[in-house]
Design a protein around this motif. Structure first.
Motif, PDB file in Angstrom:
ATOM      1  N   SER A  85     -11.826 -27.275 -33.321  1.00 42.27           N
ATOM      2  CA  SER A  85     -12.552 -27.602 -32.154  1.00 42.27           C
ATOM      3  C   SER A  85     -14.113 -28.268 -32.748  1.00 42.27           C
ATOM      4  O   SER A  85     -14.445 -29.075 -31.963  1.00 42.27           O
TER       5      SER A  85
ATOM      6  N   GLY B  36     -15.481 -31.554 -31.286  1.00 40.62           N
ATOM      7  CA  GLY B  36     -16.692 -31.315 -30.086  1.00 40.62           C
ATOM      8  C   GLY B  36     -18.044 -32.150 -30.533  1.00 40.62           C
ATOM      9  O   GLY B  36     -18.699 -32.699 -29.556  1.00 40.62           O
TER      10      GLY B  36
ATOM     11  N   THR C 136     -17.748 -35.822 -30.463  1.00 39.06           N
ATOM     12  CA  THR C 136     -17.641 -36.231 -28.940  1.00 39.06           C
ATOM     13  C   THR C 136     -18.972 -36.139 -28.438  1.00 39.06           C
ATOM     14  O   THR C 136     -19.286 -37.120 -27.690  1.00 39.06           O
TER      15      THR C 136
ATOM     16  N   THR D  50     -15.593 -32.033 -19.155  1.00 33.36           N
ATOM     17  CA  THR D  50     -16.131 -30.959 -19.796  1.00 33.36           C
ATOM     18  C   THR D  50     -16.457 -29.756 -18.711  1.00 33.36           C
ATOM     19  O   THR D  50     -16.316 -28.836 -19.149  1.00 33.36           O
TER      20      THR D  50
ATOM     21  N   LEU E 154     -13.955 -26.147 -26.808  1.00 33.14           N
ATOM     22  CA  LEU E 154     -14.625 -27.229 -26.904  1.00 33.14           C
ATOM     23  C   LEU E 154     -15.589 -27.504 -25.645  1.00 33.14           C
ATOM     24  O   LEU E 154     -16.655 -28.210 -26.206  1.00 33.14           O
TER      25      LEU E 154
END
Length: 272
Positions: free
Chosen positions: A73, A77, A80, A101, A142
């Motif tokens: 993750s 994460g 992103t 999200t 996440l």
């Protein structure tokens, strides 16, 4: 007098907030400390109704499963969030990712378990295993990592980026060497919160990691975790297993506490 009244009310609200927290901690410690000994950390759980055992396999399984979830993750994460903050320029995709999200952060963790079960377990890709459990926990982690990292990057003053550009740095160099290091304390806080949430999850692991009374044989086999052990042993009619459930609850709380303290220490060192 008006200021004093509001100060008193604020202090009173703080005390009311702390009472449930410390009540839970004290009750768990009172029930669990009686079972803390060397066997607890070195032996396997005893058969139903018998004592003289431990939860070493569950402790190891929790560390392994949460570690796999963190490895999955955190890179996804953080990358992103870097895209959303530094490279998306507020385009339509970025807005949809932020919306997704926010929605995912409110989805019950059992949905993440069902997702991992349908993706990895029922299809026989890996079956019940630590890997499937790590994927389920990673899905739960996440949203927290993406949101906290995105907010941390947006708090970095734009002037810092302009200064790096003025020295001739490319965009990726500015992000890697200037922006991300400045945001590390806030990112670590978000990762810590995500790990603390993942360590206490039970429903996703019931669907994915299942449980085992034996030592872990690998990451592709069913594995014991503290949260599932507490769930399983708390509902059985045997007192030795119920006592181990209290001990597992205490160890789980201590693991979360150690994670938070370590993250704060690392953040303070980074700041200094």
């Amino acid at each position: 007098m008006f200021n004093s009244l509001w100060t008193f009310l604020t202090f009173l609200c703080m005390i009311i907030t702390l009472i449930p927290l410390f009540s839970v901690l004290i009750f768990v410690m009172f029930q669990g400390l009686e079972q803390v000994n060397l066997d607890l950390f070195t032996k396997l759980p005893p058969p139903p109704g018998l004592s003289q055992g431990g939860i070493a396999n569950a402790i190891l399984g929790t560390l392994l499963t949460v570690g796999l979830a963190t490895l999955i993750s955190v890179p996804i994460g953080v990358l992103t969030a870097v895209y959303l903050s530094e490279f998306s320029a507020g385009n339509q995709m970025a807005r949809w990712v932020r919306f997704a999200t926010n929605v995912l952060s409110g989805v019950p963790s059992i949905i993440a378990g069902i997702f991992a079960y349908g993706l990895l377990v029922s299809t026989k890709i890996v079956g019940f295993s630590a890997v499937a459990g790590g994927v389920a926990l990673a899905v739960s982690m996440l949203p927290t990592i993406i949101r906290t990292t995105d907010e941390a990057l947006q708090l970095i003053p734009q002037e810092i980026r302009w200064a790096a550009f003025g020295l001739g740095a490319y965009n990726y160099q500015t992000v890697l060497k200037v922006v991300l290091p400045a945001a590390v304390p806030a990112i670590l806080t978000g990762v810590t919160l995500a790990i603390a949430r993942a360590a206490g999850e039970t429903a996703p692991l019931i669907f994915t990691a299942l449980f085992s009374n034996f030592w872990p044989k690998g990451i592709f086999e069913p594995i014991a975790t503290l949260s599932v052990l507490v769930y399983n042993y708390a509902i059985v009619p045997f007192k030795p297993q119920q006592e181990l459930a209290w001990a597992g609850s205490l160890i789980l709380v201590l693991l979360v506490l150690i994670t938070n303290v370590a993250a704060r220490w690392a953040t303070r060192q980074k700041t200094h």
